[in-house]
Design a protein around this motif. Structure first.
Motif, PDB file in Angstrom:
ATOM      1  N   ALA A   1      10.678 -10.389   4.745  1.00 12.87           N
ATOM      2  CA  ALA A   1      11.358  -9.462   5.656  1.00 12.87           C
ATOM      3  C   ALA A   1      12.347 -10.196   6.554  1.00 12.87           C
ATOM      4  CB  ALA A   1      10.328  -8.717   6.510  1.00 12.87           C
TER       5      ALA A   1
ATOM      6  N   ASP B   1      -4.379  -2.035  -6.937  1.00  7.88           N
ATOM      7  CA  ASP B   1      -5.740  -1.497  -6.913  1.00  7.88           C
ATOM      8  C   ASP B   1      -6.229  -0.996  -8.262  1.00  7.88           C
ATOM      9  OD1 ASP B   1      -6.044  -2.154  -4.291  1.00  7.88           O
ATOM     10  OD2 ASP B   1      -5.279  -0.262  -3.551  1.00  7.88           O
TER      11      ASP B   1
ATOM     12  N   GLU C   1      -0.468   7.271   1.176  1.00  5.72           N
ATOM     13  CA  GLU C   1      -0.346   6.627  -0.130  1.00  5.72           C
ATOM     14  C   GLU C   1      -0.719   7.645  -1.195  1.00  5.72           C
ATOM     15  OE1 GLU C   1      -2.944   3.277  -0.484  1.00  5.72           O
ATOM     16  OE2 GLU C   1      -2.494   2.965  -2.603  1.00  5.72           O
TER      17      GLU C   1
ATOM     18  N   LYS D   1      -1.151  -3.225   2.319  1.00  4.31           N
ATOM     19  CA  LYS D   1      -1.055  -4.664   2.596  1.00  4.31           C
ATOM     20  C   LYS D   1       0.302  -5.214   2.184  1.00  4.31           C
ATOM     21  CE  LYS D   1      -5.937  -5.860   1.925  1.00  4.31           C
ATOM     22  NZ  LYS D   1      -6.864  -6.396   0.912  1.00  4.31           N
ATOM     23  N   ASN D   2       0.893  -4.616   1.179  1.00  2.00           N
ATOM     24  CA  ASN D   2       2.202  -5.052   0.698  1.00  2.00           C
ATOM     25  C   ASN D   2       3.300  -4.612   1.667  1.00  2.00           C
ATOM     26  OD1 ASN D   2       3.978  -6.181  -1.242  1.00  2.00           O
ATOM     27  ND2 ASN D   2       4.281  -4.190  -2.219  1.00  2.00           N
ATOM     28  N   LEU D   3       3.152  -3.395   2.168  1.00  2.00           N
ATOM     29  CA  LEU D   3       4.238  -2.752   2.907  1.00  2.00           C
ATOM     30  C   LEU D   3       4.252  -3.044   4.413  1.00  2.00           C
ATOM     31  CD1 LEU D   3       6.567  -0.670   3.035  1.00  2.00           C
ATOM     32  CD2 LEU D   3       4.820   1.122   3.149  1.00  2.00           C
TER      33      LEU D   3
ATOM     34  N   PRO E   1       8.442  -2.015  -1.459  1.00  2.00           N
ATOM     35  CA  PRO E   1       8.509  -2.248  -0.005  1.00  2.00           C
ATOM     36  C   PRO E   1       9.938  -2.469   0.491  1.00  2.00           C
ATOM     37  CG  PRO E   1       7.579  -4.152  -1.143  1.00  2.00           C
ATOM     38  CD  PRO E   1       7.685  -3.049  -2.147  1.00  2.00           C
TER      39      PRO E   1
ATOM     40  N   PRO F   1       1.603  -7.846  13.228  1.00  2.00           N
ATOM     41  CA  PRO F   1       0.731  -6.795  12.684  1.00  2.00           C
ATOM     42  C   PRO F   1      -0.754  -7.185  12.760  1.00  2.00           C
ATOM     43  CG  PRO F   1       1.733  -8.035  10.903  1.00  2.00           C
ATOM     44  CD  PRO F   1       2.248  -8.649  12.176  1.00  2.00           C
ATOM     45  N   ILE F   2      -1.610  -6.206  12.559  1.00  2.00           N
ATOM     46  CA  ILE F   2      -3.057  -6.452  12.563  1.00  2.00           C
ATOM     47  C   ILE F   2      -3.611  -5.889  11.250  1.00  2.00           C
ATOM     48  CG2 ILE F   2      -5.229  -6.021  13.786  1.00  2.00           C
ATOM     49  CD1 ILE F   2      -3.384  -5.513  16.294  1.00  2.00           C
ATOM     50  N   SER F   3      -4.273  -6.759  10.474  1.00  2.00           N
ATOM     51  CA  SER F   3      -4.706  -6.373   9.131  1.00  2.00           C
ATOM     52  C   SER F   3      -6.154  -5.923   9.087  1.00  2.00           C
ATOM     53  CB  SER F   3      -4.609  -7.573   8.181  1.00  2.00           C
ATOM     54  OG  SER F   3      -3.284  -7.909   7.954  1.00  2.00           O
TER      55      SER F   3
ATOM     56  N   GLN G   1      10.192  -9.280  -2.270  1.00  2.00           N
ATOM     57  CA  GLN G   1       8.852  -9.850  -2.220  1.00  2.00           C
ATOM     58  C   GLN G   1       8.045  -9.461  -3.449  1.00  2.00           C
ATOM     59  OE1 GLN G   1       7.821  -7.735   1.502  1.00  2.00           O
ATOM     60  NE2 GLN G   1       6.053  -6.875   0.418  1.00  2.00           N
TER      61      GLN G   1
ATOM     62  N   LYS H   1      -1.716 -15.618  -1.205  1.00  2.00           N
ATOM     63  CA  LYS H   1      -1.682 -14.225  -0.730  1.00  2.00           C
ATOM     64  C   LYS H   1      -2.372 -14.065   0.618  1.00  2.00           C
ATOM     65  CE  LYS H   1      -5.745 -11.911  -2.676  1.00  2.00           C
ATOM     66  NZ  LYS H   1      -6.262 -10.725  -3.362  1.00  2.00           N
ATOM     67  N   GLN H   2      -3.343 -14.908   0.884  1.00  2.00           N
ATOM     68  CA  GLN H   2      -3.959 -14.889   2.204  1.00  2.00           C
ATOM     69  C   GLN H   2      -4.629 -16.237   2.429  1.00  2.00           C
ATOM     70  OE1 GLN H   2      -6.722 -11.629   0.930  1.00  2.00           O
ATOM     71  NE2 GLN H   2      -8.183 -12.612   2.291  1.00  2.00           N
TER      72      GLN H   2
ATOM     73  N   THR I   1       4.271  -9.701  -4.119  1.00  2.78           N
ATOM     74  CA  THR I   1       2.970 -10.092  -3.573  1.00  2.78           C
ATOM     75  C   THR I   1       1.868  -9.960  -4.618  1.00  2.78           C
ATOM     76  OG1 THR I   1       2.707  -7.859  -2.742  1.00  2.78           O
ATOM     77  CG2 THR I   1       3.541  -9.488  -1.196  1.00  2.78           C
ATOM     78  N   PHE I   2       0.775 -10.681  -4.406  1.00  3.90           N
ATOM     79  CA  PHE I   2      -0.443 -10.642  -5.228  1.00  3.90           C
ATOM     80  C   PHE I   2      -0.097 -10.910  -6.704  1.00  3.90           C
ATOM     81  CE2 PHE I   2      -0.850  -6.707  -2.318  1.00  3.90           C
ATOM     82  CZ  PHE I   2      -0.853  -7.488  -1.195  1.00  3.90           C
TER      83      PHE I   2
ATOM     84  N   SER J   1      -4.952  -1.100   1.495  1.00  3.45           N
ATOM     85  CA  SER J   1      -4.990  -1.155   0.030  1.00  3.45           C
ATOM     86  C   SER J   1      -3.871  -2.087  -0.407  1.00  3.45           C
ATOM     87  CB  SER J   1      -4.741   0.246  -0.507  1.00  3.45           C
ATOM     88  OG  SER J   1      -3.503   0.710   0.008  1.00  3.45           O
ATOM     89  N   ALA J   2      -3.732  -2.291  -1.702  1.00  3.91           N
ATOM     90  CA  ALA J   2      -2.619  -3.120  -2.189  1.00  3.91           C
ATOM     91  C   ALA J   2      -1.297  -2.565  -1.667  1.00  3.91           C
ATOM     92  CB  ALA J   2      -2.621  -3.164  -3.721  1.00  3.91           C
ATOM     93  N   PHE J   3      -1.191  -1.236  -1.597  1.00 11.20           N
ATOM     94  CA  PHE J   3       0.015  -0.569  -1.093  1.00 11.20           C
ATOM     95  C   PHE J   3       0.267  -0.908   0.378  1.00 11.20           C
ATOM     96  CE2 PHE J   3       1.367   3.194   1.384  1.00 11.20           C
ATOM     97  CZ  PHE J   3       2.632   3.444   0.863  1.00 11.20           C
TER      98      PHE J   3
ATOM     99  N   PRO K   1       3.137  -5.361   6.639  1.00 11.02           N
ATOM    100  CA  PRO K   1       3.622  -6.601   7.263  1.00 11.02           C
ATOM    101  C   PRO K   1       5.154  -6.695   7.220  1.00 11.02           C
ATOM    102  CG  PRO K   1       1.744  -7.069   5.869  1.00 11.02           C
ATOM    103  CD  PRO K   1       2.148  -5.636   5.598  1.00 11.02           C
ATOM    104  N   ARG K   2       5.758  -6.190   6.147  1.00 13.00           N
ATOM    105  CA  ARG K   2       7.233  -6.215   6.061  1.00 13.00           C
ATOM    106  C   ARG K   2       7.839  -5.355   7.164  1.00 13.00           C
ATOM    107  NH1 ARG K   2      10.786  -7.848   1.643  1.00 13.00           N
ATOM    108  NH2 ARG K   2      12.878  -7.101   2.137  1.00 13.00           N
TER     109      ARG K   2
ATOM    110  N   GLN L   1      -0.420 -11.575   5.337  1.00  8.74           N
ATOM    111  CA  GLN L   1       0.816 -11.067   5.944  1.00  8.74           C
ATOM    112  C   GLN L   1       2.013 -12.002   5.780  1.00  8.74           C
ATOM    113  OE1 GLN L   1      -0.509 -10.905  10.014  1.00  8.74           O
ATOM    114  NE2 GLN L   1      -1.459  -8.890   9.797  1.00  8.74           N
TER     115      GLN L   1
ATOM    116  N   THR M   1     -11.553 -10.978  -1.205  1.00  8.86           N
ATOM    117  CA  THR M   1     -10.231 -11.094  -1.819  1.00  8.86           C
ATOM    118  C   THR M   1     -10.018 -10.030  -2.898  1.00  8.86           C
ATOM    119  OG1 THR M   1     -11.102 -12.771  -3.328  1.00  8.86           O
ATOM    120  CG2 THR M   1     -10.002 -13.557  -1.358  1.00  8.86           C
TER     121      THR M   1
ATOM    122  N   GLN N   1       4.853 -11.487   3.002  1.00 11.21           N
ATOM    123  CA  GLN N   1       5.593 -10.238   3.209  1.00 11.21           C
ATOM    124  C   GLN N   1       6.565 -10.388   4.378  1.00 11.21           C
ATOM    125  OE1 GLN N   1       2.383 -10.722   2.616  1.00 11.21           O
ATOM    126  NE2 GLN N   1       1.245  -8.857   2.195  1.00 11.21           N
ATOM    127  N   MET N   2       6.084 -11.035   5.451  1.00 13.60           N
ATOM    128  CA  MET N   2       6.922 -11.143   6.647  1.00 13.60           C
ATOM    129  C   MET N   2       8.041 -12.161   6.465  1.00 13.60           C
ATOM    130  SD  MET N   2       4.541 -10.303   9.872  1.00 13.60           S
ATOM    131  CE  MET N   2       3.350 -11.563   9.701  1.00 13.60           C
TER     132      MET N   2
END
Lengths: 253, 311
Positions: free
Chosen positions: A138, A165, B8, B98-100, B70, B112-114, A144, A122-123, A146-147, B94-96, B102-103, A131, B246, A134-135
């Motif tokens: 895409a 979360d 969100e 971070k998931n969305l 996503p 992107p920048i996280s 996808q 995941k990272q 994820t996690f 958030s999980a939301f 980057p796609r 990222q 993490t 996910q990318m």
């Protein structure tokens, strides 16, 4: 049966204390122990389990980076991946290879290898970007997951339990798909000595990003890397009574 | 220069991190719009309308957005982006988010920048790497800056706005994926990232049952209960309780670390807490180097004592 691609990144070992370079250009990597990104170990393990359950036909491990990345690839092969692809990026160009560029490499390889499933960590514990999976999904226009903390592959349908979360979420994906591995997906095995020996005979192909038509040119430039602000240690209290009265004094309880 | 904040929500309630993301968007500067996607959006929209700094709200209410997949949300954002040409697209890390995001970024072919912790300039951001052991300042020359925001690093945006509300475009539900179910941990305690007090247990708790000690204390203090990655890895508690690089990043008024040695990756998740208390029987535990009040003691004695002292 699915053909599975797994990504393995070589990172500074999680147990090493990071030191920032005095010129603020990055962190010290020379002479520092490196190993496979822990989340990628989980990804490799999951691929092996799919193969053991006869759900995967072949596991191809992919790494992107300088010559030393061969070690990481050998680790994946010793765990049980069938063969490796080393996408060689010279050390001086690695900074230009961000997650977007790496995801384009994975996407190209997935097409070439006719992969049905890509599993990534995941990272990575160096850049902490979260990222690439996910990318990659895409770029390929794939679903996808994820996690992931649980995978179930039935025909061309992949059920993924995801760590979100507030708890867990279950989604169904149409294969082909990209999955990113979270902590609780599995517990990776150690490579045994006989398997380490066997891995030396497994095939590793070496290619360059150019062979895949991918340009290594991230638009993100690192301006500086610094130490985090240090927190001062406070006081030690002698007893629970003293602790509670200190908290009461501070108005915290 | 203009920013789209992807809001969100869960069960028609705005997730708090959205307001932190709005603050980051305001710091970037320029016009700030919010996109509210979901199956039912009215409450979240009503709340966002009153938030200072938000000039426009785009509502995308449709059954297609069930579970915020996503694969379906990305085409929605791309369509809105093509109409409005924002310079920045922002969401909470958030999980939301971070998931969305980057796609979305990959579809726009931008890097992107996280998980940013500060905005230096519209193109320059600060973020942590190596589980918070180093701080990185990055400058992006991407045509669109796609950014996720660490909630605890920005204040929540305050009230005092009056945004216009528009309907977003319609998009088809993607056939690639579908949402099945959600199993949220039920708790009467406050949410981990929003709680004023957080009590976390580590490997020193020895097993999952012993976490009851922390739950009892937490109920007395109206606190949330977290855990170190070691405790999660050992199977004591579920992963959604994990505090760390993490897991979840928290910054409460008071953080009480119980039986936690203080691994780097845990510290990254809690060292911005205002006051840190550590209870550990090992006087050499690294957690004491960041704690304001350290108690070298057996937690199985100290926690019940604390509980009765707070009667």
């Amino acid at each position: 049966m699915a053909r599975v691609l797994v990504g393995v990144k070589r990172v500074i070992d999680y147990a090493v204390k990071i030191r920032v370079k005095p010129d603020k250009s990055g962190v010290v990597t020379e002479g520092v122990k490196h190993s496979m990104n822990p989340f990628d170990e989980i990804a490799v393990e999951e691929a092996i389990r799919l193969k053991e359950k006869k759900l995967a036909s072949e596991i191809v491990a992919v790494t992107c980076g300088p010559t030393q990345n061969q070690e990481t690839l050998r680790t994946a092969l010793a765990m049980g991946a069938d063969r490796g692809i080393h996408v060689e990026i010279p050390a001086d160009q690695c900074a230009k290879a961000g997650p977007l560029q790496i995801s384009k490499i994975f996407a190209k390889l997935a097409e070439q290898e006719k992969a049905d499933l890509i599993i990534l960590g995941k990272q990575a514990i160096d850049g902490d970007n979260n990222q690439t999976a996910q990318m990659t999904a895409a770029v390929l226009d794939w679903a996808q997951g994820t996690f992931a903390s649980e995978l179930k592959l039935e025909g061309d349908e992949l059920t993924v339990v995801r760590e979100v979360d507030g708890g867990l979420e279950t989604v169904k994906l149409k294969m082909p798909a990209v999955v990113s591995a979270d902590l609780r997906l599995n517990e990776p095995r150690y490579a045994t000595l006989p398997n380490i020996m066997k891995a030396k005979k497994k095939k590793v192909a070496k290619i360059s990003p150019k062979d895949l038509g991918v340009e290594i040119a991230s638009s993100i430039e690192v301006v500086e890397v610094t130490d985090p602000p240090q927190r001062e240690a406070g006081i030690k209290v002698e007893s629970t009574e003293e602790l509670v009265s200190k908290l009461k004094e501070s108005g915290l309880v | 220069q203009s920013t789209l904040v992807v809001a969100e929500q869960t069960d028609d309630v705005l997730t708090p991190i959205t307001l932190n993301a709005v603050t980051a968007a305001c710091k970037i500067g320029g016009d700030v719009s919010c996109l509210v996607p979901g199956t039912s959006c009215s409450k979240a929209v009503e709340q966002l309308k009153t938030i200072a700094g938000v000039s426009k709200i785009i509502v995308a209410e449709d059954a297609a957005f069930k579970g915020h997949m996503p694969e379906t949300l990305t085409p929605l954002i791309l369509q809105i982006q093509s109409q409005n040409n924002y310079s920045h697209i922002v969401a909470g890390a958030s999980a939301f988010g971070k998931n969305l995001l980057p796609r979305v970024a990959a579809k726009l072919d931008v890097d992107p920048i996280s998980d940013i912790i500060d905005v230096v300039a519209p193109d320059t951001f600060v973020r942590t790497i190596y589980a918070g052991n180093a701080i990185q300042t990055v400058k992006s020359s991407a045509s669109v800056k796609v950014v996720t925001v660490r909630g605890t690093a920005f204040e929540a945006a305050a009230e005092g706005g009056n945004a216009n509300v528009d309907d977003g475009p319609k998009v088809e539900q993607s056939s690639l994926s579908s949402w099945v179910s959600q199993e949220l941990s039920k708790s009467d305690r406050p949410e981990l990232t929003a709680a004023r007090v957080v009590i976390s247990g580590g490997r020193g708790m020895k097993n999952g049952e012993n976490f009851q000690l922390l739950y009892t204390l937490a109920d007395k203090m109206n606190a949330a209960v977290g855990a170190s990655r070691a405790a999660v890895d050992a199977g004591y508690v579920p992963n959604d309780m994990q505090v760390g690089q993490t897991g979840k990043i928290v910054a409460p008024e008071l953080y009480i670390a119980v039986g936690i040695s203080g691994a780097i990756q845990h510290l990254a998740g809690m060292k911005d807490s205002k006051t840190i208390v550590a209870i550990n029987k090992d006087p050499e535990a690294p957690i004491f180097q960041v704690s304001d009040f350290g108690l070298v003691a057996d937690l199985f004695k100290a926690v019940p004592e604390m509980n009765s002292l707070l009667e």
